[in-house]
Enzyme design. Structure first.
Site, PDB file in Angstrom:
ATOM      1  N   SER A 127      37.687  27.232  30.254  1.00 17.26           N
ATOM      2  CA  SER A 127      37.730  28.479  30.738  1.00 17.26           C
ATOM      3  C   SER A 127      36.742  28.871  31.317  1.00 17.26           C
ATOM      4  O   SER A 127      35.595  28.788  31.056  1.00 17.26           O
ATOM      5  CB  SER A 127      38.107  29.273  29.449  1.00 17.26           C
ATOM      6  N   ARG A 182      52.963  33.504  28.042  1.00 15.38           N
ATOM      7  CA  ARG A 182      53.725  32.962  29.092  1.00 15.38           C
ATOM      8  C   ARG A 182      54.728  31.861  28.728  1.00 15.38           C
ATOM      9  O   ARG A 182      55.764  31.472  29.674  1.00 15.38           O
ATOM     10  CB  ARG A 182      52.636  32.521  30.471  1.00 15.38           C
ATOM     11  N   SER A 220      39.529  35.946  41.705  1.00 13.03           N
ATOM     12  CA  SER A 220      38.481  35.389  40.867  1.00 13.03           C
ATOM     13  C   SER A 220      37.359  35.650  41.808  1.00 13.03           C
ATOM     14  O   SER A 220      36.148  36.038  41.145  1.00 13.03           O
ATOM     15  CB  SER A 220      38.479  33.810  40.632  1.00 13.03           C
ATOM     16  N   ARG A 238      52.072  37.678  36.963  1.00 15.05           N
ATOM     17  CA  ARG A 238      52.659  36.496  37.531  1.00 15.05           C
ATOM     18  C   ARG A 238      54.219  36.063  36.884  1.00 15.05           C
ATOM     19  O   ARG A 238      54.842  35.522  37.736  1.00 15.05           O
ATOM     20  CB  ARG A 238      51.789  35.381  37.066  1.00 15.05           C
ATOM     21  N   ASP A 256      47.319  29.309  36.080  1.00 12.17           N
ATOM     22  CA  ASP A 256      47.649  30.276  36.598  1.00 12.17           C
ATOM     23  C   ASP A 256      48.899  30.195  37.379  1.00 12.17           C
ATOM     24  O   ASP A 256      49.841  31.305  37.771  1.00 12.17           O
ATOM     25  CB  ASP A 256      46.874  31.067  37.483  1.00 12.17           C
ATOM     26  N   ARG A 280      33.914  38.372  41.063  1.00 13.09           N
ATOM     27  CA  ARG A 280      32.707  37.975  40.837  1.00 13.09           C
ATOM     28  C   ARG A 280      31.815  38.504  41.940  1.00 13.09           C
ATOM     29  O   ARG A 280      30.395  38.658  41.743  1.00 13.09           O
ATOM     30  CB  ARG A 280      32.509  36.346  41.088  1.00 13.09           C
ATOM     31  N   LYS A 285      47.671  34.478  27.816  1.00 10.85           N
ATOM     32  CA  LYS A 285      47.405  35.086  29.152  1.00 10.85           C
ATOM     33  C   LYS A 285      47.845  36.534  29.166  1.00 10.85           C
ATOM     34  O   LYS A 285      48.140  36.962  28.273  1.00 10.85           O
ATOM     35  CB  LYS A 285      48.040  34.283  30.267  1.00 10.85           C
TER      36      LYS A 285
HETATM   37  C1  S3P Z   1      39.758  33.315  35.750  1.00  9.83           C
HETATM   38  C2  S3P Z   1      39.767  32.367  34.844  1.00  9.83           C
HETATM   39  C3  S3P Z   1      41.134  31.621  34.307  1.00  9.83           C
HETATM   40  C4  S3P Z   1      42.345  32.359  34.797  1.00  9.83           C
HETATM   41  C5  S3P Z   1      42.235  33.719  35.324  1.00  9.83           C
HETATM   42  C6  S3P Z   1      41.157  34.028  36.122  1.00  9.83           C
HETATM   43  C7  S3P Z   1      38.687  33.547  36.288  1.00  9.83           C
HETATM   44  O1  S3P Z   1      41.170  32.357  32.985  1.00  9.83           O
HETATM   45  O2  S3P Z   1      43.707  32.107  34.230  1.00  9.83           O
HETATM   46  O3  S3P Z   1      43.366  34.394  35.933  1.00  9.83           O
HETATM   47  O4  S3P Z   1      38.297  34.357  37.215  1.00  9.83           O
HETATM   48  O5  S3P Z   1      37.398  33.215  35.607  1.00  9.83           O
HETATM   49  P1  S3P Z   1      40.428  31.378  31.738  1.00  9.83           P
HETATM   50  O6  S3P Z   1      39.098  31.221  31.989  1.00  9.83           O
HETATM   51  O7  S3P Z   1      40.519  32.200  30.536  1.00  9.83           O
HETATM   52  O8  S3P Z   1      41.111  30.060  31.740  1.00  9.83           O
END
Ligand code: S3P
Length: 435
Positions: A167, A344, A24, A386, A313, A28, A340
């Site tokens: 989310s 899942r 994540s 995963r 996750d 970013r 996802k």
């Molecule tokens: C993420 C947010 C999550 C997560 C994904 C990474 C992110 O998804 O499941 O693996 O980096 O913002 P959601 O925002 O759809 O819940």
């Protein structure tokens, strides 16, 4: 096709100093670098398929990107360039949703597409609120799915958006649109992972969080560049945490992981189930960072129905812990699992049943009865990294090998998974077979 062949082990343990970097935060780093006018620097950027997609999109938008050893340098363009071809997101939902937000508020035409899995994941959750503030976005099935085409508009209206899902991707897409256009206020049912808020604040953005509402103001000048070391990924570490928790006498130390509370909830659940888990915080810049020690303990069943976005996750790996816990464990309030990288709920329950476990799909989660050992089986990754890694962990306490078909997907988030698995004492092989 690649497949994993995994045997059981009596115990596992050791120190993991080079766990994969946080996915994540790495996405970013790449995307947010475009909000500055000076180069961003990041050590330990995750060089996995998903995050390299974000980096190459940033390059296609005009940035100069280069690695010098471990260190990534991204020099942003003075203005985002209109690419001459579509932007390929591969399997990366974070890349697609965050770029939709960012690019909907930039001048130019942008098209985004992904692999067969990503192009069937819902995009309406970001497209609809952006369209409400004037974004011009089209795509398959009335812009519900990629390919997505965007005619960017820097003059989107300000928003006051109450999201129905928790989310971080939806939140980040809206924030990125607002920061370029005319700001806005965002709220969600439960706080989702908050790296965007933390990183943008560190870059000097005018972003405030109060009573669950996030207020983002239009940026009036370029933000400060990022300069950071990406911590290791607790979601990747969690596969080994479960491995230690289910394998007698195991003792594992995961080094330099983000201890952001929105990311380590699954470890706390594992502790509540009976594993021995300690967090050792070592630094706190804009993210708390430290080590996590996990030792075997007899596991008891548990019910999970809140703070689900904090461990979403980790639920595939958590299901493996459930399969060895005394009693029946249940997750509800987790319908997000269905959208996802695979559905899942279906993939995990289907695979567990193949391993001889009593497991049941619920509309918004699953129910799993624990047992001493599971059976060897041939299972499928469903193209989901995963799911593949979770079943490699289940093999540690299986009577017979577990074979995980279609294991290429592991490379989307965790290129050194096999190496670490072996270094901890696990027996895992990868084979290439004809389809
Ligand atoms: C993420 C947010 C999550 C997560 C994904 C990474 C992110 O998804 O499941 O693996 O980096 O913002 P959601 O925002 O759809 O819940």
């Amino acid at each position: 096709m690649k497949r994993l062949i995994v045997a059981s082990a009596k115990t596992i343990g050791g120190e993991v100093a080079a766990l994969s970097s946080d996915k994540s935060i790495s996405h970013r780093v790449a995307i947010f670098s475009l909000l500055s006018d000076r180069p961003s620097i990041a050590a330990n950027f995750l060089r996995a398929e998903d995050t390299l997609r974000s980096l190459s999109i940033v390059e296609r938008l005009g940035a100069k990107v280069g690695f010098s050893g471990e260190t990534l340098r991204i020099e942003p363009p003075s203005a985002i360039e209109e690419p001459s071809d579509y932007l390929e997101c591969g399997n990366a939902g974070t890349a697609m949703r965050l770029f939709i937000g960012l690019l909907s508020s930039q001048s130019g035409f942008f098209a985004l597409s992904g692999d067969k899995y990503l192009n069937n994941r819902p995009m309406k959750r970001v497209v609809a609120p952006l369209k409400e503030i004037g974004a011009s976005i089209d795509g398959r099935k009335e812009a519900s799915y990629a390919p997505i085409a965007i005619r960017g508009n820097p003059n989107l209206a300000s928003f006051d958006y109450e999201s129905l899902v928790s989310s971080a991707q939806v939140k980040s897409a809206l924030i990125l649109a607002g920061i370029n256009a005319n700001g806005g206020i965002f709220c969600e049912p439960e706080l989702s992972r908050d790296h965007t808020e933390r990183m943008l604040k560190a870059m000097g953005a005018d972003i405030h969080v109060q009573n669950g509402k996030i207020a983002i103001a239009k940026k009036t000048a370029p933000l400060k560049p990022l300069n950071l070391r990406v911590p290791c990924d607790p979601s990747s570490g969690f596969f080994f945490a479960v491995a230690a928790a289910i394998t007698p006498r195991s003792d594992l130390l995961l080094k330099n992981v983000t201890l952001n509370p929105t990311r380590i909830e699954a470890y706390k659940v594992l502790r509540d189930m009976g594993a021995k888990v300690e967090f050792i915080e070592k630094e706190n810049d804009f993210e708390p960072i430290g080590d996590i020690r996990v030792r075997y303990g007899e596991l008891n069943a548990i019910e999970i129905n809140k703070n689900v976005s904090w461990l979403i996750d980790e639920l595939p790996a958590m299901a493996i812990a459930f399969a060895f816990a005394r009693g029946v464990s249940r997750v509800t309030n987790a319908a997000e699992l269905r959208v996802k990288e695979s559905d899942r709920i279906k993939s995990v329950v289907g695979n567990l049943i193949k391993c001889g476990v009593l497991a049941k799909e619920l509309p918004d989660g699953f129910e799993i009865a624990g047992q001493e050992r599971v059976g060897g089986a041939i299972v499928d990754s469903f193209g989901d990294h995963r799911v593949a890694m979770s079943f490699a962990v289940a093999a540690l306490r299986a009577d017979g090998e577990i074979i995980v078909n279609d294991s290429e997907c592991v490379a989307t988030s965790f290129p050194n998974f096999l190496e670490i698995y072996r270094s901890l004492g696990g027996a895992i092989e990868e084979q290439t077979v004809e389809n």
